[in-house]
Design a protein around this motif. Structure first.
Motif, PDB file in Angstrom:
ATOM      1  N   ALA A 226      49.601  29.959  35.052  1.00  0.00           N
ATOM      2  CA  ALA A 226      49.498  31.119  35.948  1.00  0.00           C
ATOM      3  C   ALA A 226      48.056  31.596  35.971  1.00  0.00           C
ATOM      4  CB  ALA A 226      50.426  32.231  35.472  1.00  0.00           C
ATOM      5  N   TRP A 227      47.710  32.325  37.011  1.00  0.00           N
ATOM      6  CA  TRP A 227      46.353  32.868  37.121  1.00  0.00           C
ATOM      7  C   TRP A 227      46.390  34.212  37.828  1.00  0.00           C
ATOM      8  CZ3 TRP A 227      48.323  29.126  40.244  1.00  0.00           C
ATOM      9  CH2 TRP A 227      48.243  29.321  41.609  1.00  0.00           C
ATOM     10  N   PHE A 228      45.295  34.937  37.652  1.00  0.00           N
ATOM     11  CA  PHE A 228      45.143  36.242  38.294  1.00  0.00           C
ATOM     12  C   PHE A 228      43.662  36.513  38.495  1.00  0.00           C
ATOM     13  CE2 PHE A 228      44.667  37.001  33.835  1.00  0.00           C
ATOM     14  CZ  PHE A 228      43.822  38.094  33.710  1.00  0.00           C
ATOM     15  N   TYR A 229      43.377  37.479  39.344  1.00  0.00           N
ATOM     16  CA  TYR A 229      42.000  37.879  39.631  1.00  0.00           C
ATOM     17  C   TYR A 229      41.795  39.277  39.068  1.00  0.00           C
ATOM     18  CZ  TYR A 229      41.974  33.835  42.606  1.00  0.00           C
ATOM     19  OH  TYR A 229      42.054  32.538  43.054  1.00  0.00           O
ATOM     20  N   PRO A 230      41.106  39.402  37.914  1.00  0.00           N
ATOM     21  CA  PRO A 230      40.912  40.723  37.313  1.00  0.00           C
ATOM     22  C   PRO A 230      40.177  41.690  38.249  1.00  0.00           C
ATOM     23  CG  PRO A 230      40.197  38.989  35.799  1.00  0.00           C
ATOM     24  CD  PRO A 230      40.507  38.339  37.108  1.00  0.00           C
ATOM     25  N   GLU A 231      39.239  41.150  39.015  1.00  0.00           N
ATOM     26  CA  GLU A 231      38.467  41.970  39.958  1.00  0.00           C
ATOM     27  C   GLU A 231      38.303  41.188  41.253  1.00  0.00           C
ATOM     28  OE1 GLU A 231      34.791  43.217  38.142  1.00  0.00           O
ATOM     29  OE2 GLU A 231      35.819  43.885  36.324  1.00  0.00           O
ATOM     30  N   PRO A 232      39.364  41.134  42.070  1.00  0.00           N
ATOM     31  CA  PRO A 232      39.248  40.366  43.318  1.00  0.00           C
ATOM     32  C   PRO A 232      38.164  40.951  44.219  1.00  0.00           C
ATOM     33  CG  PRO A 232      41.323  41.594  43.235  1.00  0.00           C
ATOM     34  CD  PRO A 232      40.652  41.785  41.920  1.00  0.00           C
TER      35      PRO A 232
ATOM     36  N   GLY B 164      37.331  35.305  44.324  1.00  0.00           N
ATOM     37  CA  GLY B 164      36.505  35.617  43.172  1.00  0.00           C
ATOM     38  C   GLY B 164      36.897  34.833  41.936  1.00  0.00           C
ATOM     39  N   ALA B 165      36.585  35.403  40.762  1.00  0.00           N
ATOM     40  CA  ALA B 165      36.808  34.741  39.476  1.00  0.00           C
ATOM     41  C   ALA B 165      38.247  34.935  39.016  1.00  0.00           C
ATOM     42  CB  ALA B 165      35.852  35.292  38.424  1.00  0.00           C
ATOM     43  N   ALA B 166      38.892  33.821  38.662  1.00  0.00           N
ATOM     44  CA  ALA B 166      40.279  33.842  38.185  1.00  0.00           C
ATOM     45  C   ALA B 166      40.322  33.576  36.695  1.00  0.00           C
ATOM     46  CB  ALA B 166      41.110  32.791  38.914  1.00  0.00           C
ATOM     47  N   ARG B 167      41.296  34.186  36.041  1.00  0.00           N
ATOM     48  CA  ARG B 167      41.594  33.933  34.632  1.00  0.00           C
ATOM     49  C   ARG B 167      42.995  33.336  34.565  1.00  0.00           C
ATOM     50  NH1 ARG B 167      38.675  36.676  30.752  1.00  0.00           N
ATOM     51  NH2 ARG B 167      39.626  35.008  29.562  1.00  0.00           N
TER      52      ARG B 167
END
Length: 166
Positions: free
Chosen positions: A103-109, A85-88
């Motif tokens: 670094a990155w993360f998926y707020p709503e994988p 999905g969308a990464a921030r």
């Protein structure tokens, strides 16, 4: 120029990235991970997730709470993974050093990757050093990829020159 995709044969205790699935698999890891930036230890944990995808070295994801306070802050930018999905993006800080967007993360994988919620991955090549069970990590080639290469995994790996079409 295309680099051959002939997988190396893993030795006992090794994994071939060509045995990893596509779409990627998420699995828990209890390996001890240590990350240094600016001469400071910013993460020391044995609680991580490995994302394993064909032709890529593992990408490690850590609970955001495992980083020392102040090590992560929002950064501009986003991207989209067809699987997760969308990464921030996040800036990583250690003492007086800052690695913007490292670094990155998926707020709503998306479904199937919910385990990544609340977890953060980072580019090992943008840190002073990263270790897996005491072994210094070699970063995956290619500026976009965040794989962690150790003696545990064999390739060839996506990101090397000539692998764009893989």
């Amino acid at each position: 120029m295309t680099t051959a995709k002939t997988p190396l044969v893993p030795l006992p205790g090794q994994e071939s990235v060509w045995d990893y699935p596509r779409p990627p698999r998420v699995e828990p890891s209890s390996e001890r991970i240590r990350i240094f930036l600016g001469g400071a230890l910013i993460l020391d944990t044995s609680d991580s997730l490995r994302v394993l995808e064909t032709s890529h070295p593992p990408v490690y994801y850590f609970p955001a709470s495992a980083f020392v306070p102040g090590a992560l802050e929002p950064a501009p930018g986003s991207s989209f993974c067809e699987f997760k999905g969308a990464a921030r993006y996040l800036t990583v800080r250690g003492r007086d050093a800052a690695a913007e967007g490292a670094a990155w993360f998926y707020p709503e994988p998306v479904a199937g990757y919910a385990a990544l919620a609340g977890h953060v991955a980072l580019y090992p090549g943008r840190m002073d050093s990263c270790e897996v069970d005491g072994e210094r990590v070699r970063p995956q080639a290619g500026g976009f990829y965040g794989g962690w290469i150790t003696d545990r995994v064999v390739g060839p790996f996506k990101g090397e020159p000539g692998t764009m079409g893989w």
